[in-house]
Scaffold this motif. Structure first.
Motif: not given
Lengths: 409, 87
Positions: A171-174, A202-205, A228-234
């Motif tokens: 759902e990240i993109k949307e 924007t976060i997408g950019a 973070y913008a790509n939703g990567i966090d461990i």
């Protein structure tokens, strides 16, 4: 069962906690339903808006705004002074409720928690949790659901108040990419300016930008926000998060300060408080940060890492003054801040040949001064330089046991 | 019922299990006259934790102005204060 991460965030925390407390004590007006705000004391010209109601937000009141500006925007604004003891009690009660759902709970700040829970239906859990907090404690929260802490936090910010949202990887993109880039966690004003210069709005950019270019622009921070913008966090949910990351105090001066003598008194009085809190937590610091705000726009800050850790008021003060003299451009000042970070436990100490003479003796002196202040009040013993200066010998209010705000996941 | 939330001086009893029950209280009215009101019956007891502030809420019955009245009282644990809550 799949593991889910929940982020629970109290809606306009200070304000709704105050409102519930007032209603419990028979007040007729619900602060949440009128233009109202929690803020400092306007007669002493100090204080900013700490929290605001939705009505106040509609009138243009912003968090962090000085009180007089907020009153210009909204003349009938009801301002209530903060009661930190109440907030800390509310925060504890909220954590207790969350802990009844899962034993993996991280207190992220005074009004935010992360919770990890393996379950079949995360939405059912989130709604049950939200309703339980509202039912027993009387205030509303937002719950964000995802598979890591960053996405859960972003999800809980999507739409307020009293909502449950999710941002899963698909759902990240949307849901996340159309948002403005400043909504992303860890993108502050300075980063925002840099990103805007490169046309990233924007976060997408940001997520689709070349990571090597970001690295060149902002070093490791560039890589971090790209991830973070790509939703990567461990990062894991840390159950023991009561460790303190930094201790700081700041104060607005009752008059504009334009000479070094008074500036040094204000910095000393803040240092007294910071060092007292440092020692009360059995910690030592290595990094000292000083900042000031001009009475006109703008301000400055600077920090320095010392060779050795210290918890001595005098040592911190000396470094703070060196820093201050380096950054002060002689313009009138209305606000001072002293902060220490890079903390470590005080029971181990690495000696150095550059140490103060009689270090042990001085530490004992500091400890005894602290004991006197604890027993007989902070005014019971003070430095002679404060006598009839009009400056409090120790300043900076809130005592907090855990971070009010944190920037580390 | 109307929310009153007025603090009163109370005599109460707390039993071996820590259960607290109100017995009688002193109430000062608008004309500064003192009334002693006896709690005849405790109909309900509940606990609320609004804003993390624990309070015991009692639904009680007393004779006030020669009439039997049912109303609510509150005990705030943090401050040890008694209130007439709703009447």
């Amino acid at each position: 069962m799949k593991k889910y991460i929940f982020h629970i965030d109290a809606n306009s925390a200070y304000l709704s906690w105050q409102a519930v407390y007032d209603l419990q004590h028979g007040k007729k007006v619900d602060l949440r339903e009128i233009p109202s705000a929690i803020g400092g004391d306007k007669t002493k010209r100090r204080g900013i808006i700490l929290a605001k109601s939705i009505q106040a937000k509609k009138m243009g009141v912003k968090t962090g705004q000085p009180l007089f500006k907020a009153l210009l925007a909204c003349p009938n604004l009801k301002i209530v002074p903060p009661d930190y003891q109440l907030y800390s009690r509310c925060s504890d009660a909220m954590v207790t409720v969350i802990q009844s759902f899962s034993d993996k709970v991280e207190r992220f700040s005074v009004d935010e928690c992360f919770m990890e829970l393996p379950c079949e239906d995360p939405f059912e859990v989130a709604y049950r949790l939200k309703e339980k907090i509202r039912g027993t404690l009387g205030f509303t929260v937002n719950v964000g659901i995802s598979t890591n802490k960053l996405l859960a936090k972003m999800a809980s910010e999507l739409e307020k108040p009293d909502k449950v949202h999710s941002i899963f990887e698909n759902e990240i993109k949307e849901k996340m990419w159309p948002l403005k880039v400043e909504e992303l966690f860890m993108v502050g004003r300075a980063t925002w300016h840099k990103l805007h210069r490169y046309g990233i709005t924007t976060i997408g950019a940001l997520a689709t930008y070349d990571i090597d270019l970001l690295d060149r622009m902002m070093k490791s921070h560039g890589r971090l926000i790209w991830r973070y913008a790509n939703g990567i966090d461990i990062s894991a949910v840390k159950t023991d998060s009561r460790q303190i990351k930094g201790i700081g105090n700041s104060t607005t001066t009752p008059f504009d300060v334009d000479d070094l003598k008074y500036a040094s008194l204000f910095i000393l009085s803040l240092t007294e408080m910071v060092a007292l809190r440092l020692r009360a937590n059995h910690l030592m610091c290595q990094v000292i940060h000083v900042s000031y705000q001009r009475s006109s726009e703008g301000g400055m800050g600077k920090q320095r890492k010392m060779v050795n850790s210290t918890d001595s008021t005098t040592a911190i003060y000396q470094v703070a003054m060196e820093l201050f003299e380096e950054i002060w451009d002689k313009s009138p000042i209305r606000h001072f801040g002293v902060r220490v970070t890079s903390l470590n436990m005080a029971d181990v100490y690495q000696k150095s040949i550059f140490d103060e003479i009689n270090l042990e003796k001085k530490r004992k002196l500091n400890q005894n001064i602290d004991l006197l202040r604890l027993k007989y009040g902070s005014d019971s013993i003070k430095r002679a330089s404060f006598i009839s200066s009009g400056v409090n010998s120790i300043s900076g209010g809130v005592y907090e046991d855990y971070p009010m705000m944190t920037s580390l996941l | 019922m109307k929310v009153i939330m007025k603090s009163v001086e109370m005599i109460c009893v707390s039993n071996q299990d820590g259960k607290i029950s109100p017995i009688k209280y002193k109430y000062v009215d608008k004309s500064e006259q003192i009334h002693i009101v006896k709690i005849d019956k405790i109909l309900e007891r509940n606990e609320e934790k609004l804003a993390g502030n624990r309070m015991y809420v009692y639904k009680v019955m007393s004779v006030i102005n020669e009439a039997e009245r049912v109303y609510e009282m509150k005990y705030e644990l943090a401050t040890c204060k008694w209130y007439i809550y709703k009447m």
